[in-house]
Scaffold this active site. Sequence first.
Site, PDB file in Angstrom:
ATOM      1  N   LYS A 126       0.820  -1.207   0.000  1.00  0.00           N
ATOM      2  CA  LYS A 126       0.000   0.000   0.000  1.00  0.00           C
ATOM      3  C   LYS A 126       0.863   1.270   0.000  1.00  0.00           C
ATOM      4  O   LYS A 126       2.084   1.213   0.168  1.00  0.00           O
ATOM      5  CB  LYS A 126      -0.939  -0.023   1.217  1.00  0.00           C
ATOM      6  CG  LYS A 126      -1.817  -1.263   1.253  1.00  0.00           C
ATOM      7  CD  LYS A 126      -2.642  -1.413  -0.035  1.00  0.00           C
ATOM      8  CE  LYS A 126      -3.666  -2.509   0.034  1.00  0.00           C
ATOM      9  NZ  LYS A 126      -3.295  -3.751  -0.655  1.00  0.00           N
TER      10      LYS A 126
HETATM   11  C1  LIG Z   1      -9.033  -3.254  -2.440  1.00  0.00           C
HETATM   12  C2  LIG Z   1      -8.570  -3.971  -1.197  1.00  0.00           C
HETATM   13  N1  LIG Z   1      -9.432  -4.154  -0.187  1.00  0.00           N
HETATM   14  C3  LIG Z   1      -9.065  -4.783   0.947  1.00  0.00           C
HETATM   15  C4  LIG Z   1      -7.799  -5.272   1.109  1.00  0.00           C
HETATM   16  C5  LIG Z   1      -7.432  -5.988   2.374  1.00  0.00           C
HETATM   17  O1  LIG Z   1      -6.391  -5.369   3.049  1.00  0.00           O
HETATM   18  P1  LIG Z   1      -5.454  -6.227   4.047  1.00  0.00           P
HETATM   19  O2  LIG Z   1      -4.523  -7.026   3.212  1.00  0.00           O
HETATM   20  O3  LIG Z   1      -4.762  -5.165   4.844  1.00  0.00           O
HETATM   21  O4  LIG Z   1      -6.352  -7.043   4.869  1.00  0.00           O
HETATM   22  C6  LIG Z   1      -6.865  -5.118   0.092  1.00  0.00           C
HETATM   23  C7  LIG Z   1      -5.488  -5.652   0.257  1.00  0.00           C
HETATM   24  O5  LIG Z   1      -4.710  -5.831  -0.614  1.00  0.00           O
HETATM   25  C8  LIG Z   1      -7.252  -4.459  -1.103  1.00  0.00           C
HETATM   26  O6  LIG Z   1      -6.403  -4.291  -2.117  1.00  0.00           O
END
Ligand SMILES: Cc1ncc(COP(=O)(O)O)c(C=O)c1O
Length: 387
Positions: A178
């Site tokens: 991110k």
């Molecule tokens: C669009 C989107 N939503 C939710 C998530 C979930 O995030 P996390 O990996 O921190 O749980 C991601 C992770 O890559 C994502 O790209």
Amino acid sequence: MYRIGQEEIDAVARVIQSKNLFKINDAMHETEQCEALMREIFGAKRALLMTSGTGALTSALVGMGIGPGDEVVLPTYTYIATAMAVVAVGAIPVIADIDETYTLSPAAFEKKITPRTKCVIPVHIQGFPCNLDAICAIADAHGIFVLEDACQADGGSYKGRRLGTIGKAGALSFNQFKVISAGEGGAVLTDDDVLYQRALIYHDASAIAYFGNQLAGVTEPQFCGAELRTNEVAAAILHQQFLKLDGILGDLRKNKAALTARIESVCRIGASNDIEGDCGTTLPVVFDTEAKARDFCGRYGRGSFLPIDTGKHIYSHWTAIMETRGAFHPALDPFKHPANAPFVPDYKNEVFPVTQDMLSRSVFLPINPDWTEKELDEAAAAVRAAL
Ligand SMILES: Cc1ncc(COP(=O)(O)O)c(C=O)c1O
């Protein structure tokens, strides 16, 4: 993640020297400080740090009271976690097509609304802001909550407002991939006190009542939930990352605009709902056919990719959802719950023409915030050569 260094090392060292790594402590209060900084940056009344973006989405849905019998609309093009968060609260994900901006099509969302639709999750995929004016207007007209998935868009904005603060709640992610990162991490943003209280209880259900005075001012009754609590090391890193956020975004946007200016006369740049607010992480280039897109991508290289190749970011690759296995135990499976079973979509046979079309004939070029003018010239020359 783009920039990490001495500031984060020093912050972590201070936490370790304090010997207080738990978020409730009498030493550094890193979690509190980071949340305060987030409230300031985002202009949100509440910011709740936790362990993941998936946890943030789930906690926000819990905060909204979403559960069995409810449908939540989300786009075809998002990471599987968006859909899994919906299933985690017992509701049914309803998948809708994107438009030429790669984000949820307002018209496709509207077509999927039923009396059971309680929430829509516009996803600011690749840092591209969704058409929130249109989506929020449709949602408001139908009494539907908007939960912004800004997990790929930390700090981005739409018409001058930060992504994640325009709907009823927003979710951020701080995993490795991110804009800013602590390896893992997430946060809920909201102005709604009840939603916040319920998300607070859910995300730390076992410890919330026993450490510090976290329940001070909380009027919502306690219920069983999960353990998604952050810690002082992660918060210390994120605090420093948040201090760098606007610098990173400024440089990403500057370099995205500079590359665009150098190549827009020779190729078609993908449409945006708000290029000023776009995070600038990738530049989409659209071709007439998939063959041309693949040919270009192979020649250009440099980390470019066709979005259609991004596996679990495309609905048809969400195996557990496509095969409607919503839990480890059948009795807990939302797809089998009597309130949902009659309305489970026929996921495998749904057709989403814009998704298939746009994602297969686009190439996304990664942008680097630290490119020099010379490197920008090289990237532009590589685009021209590949074309
Ligand atoms: C669009 C989107 N939503 C939710 C998530 C979930 O995030 P996390 O990996 O921190 O749980 C991601 C992770 O890559 C994502 O790209």
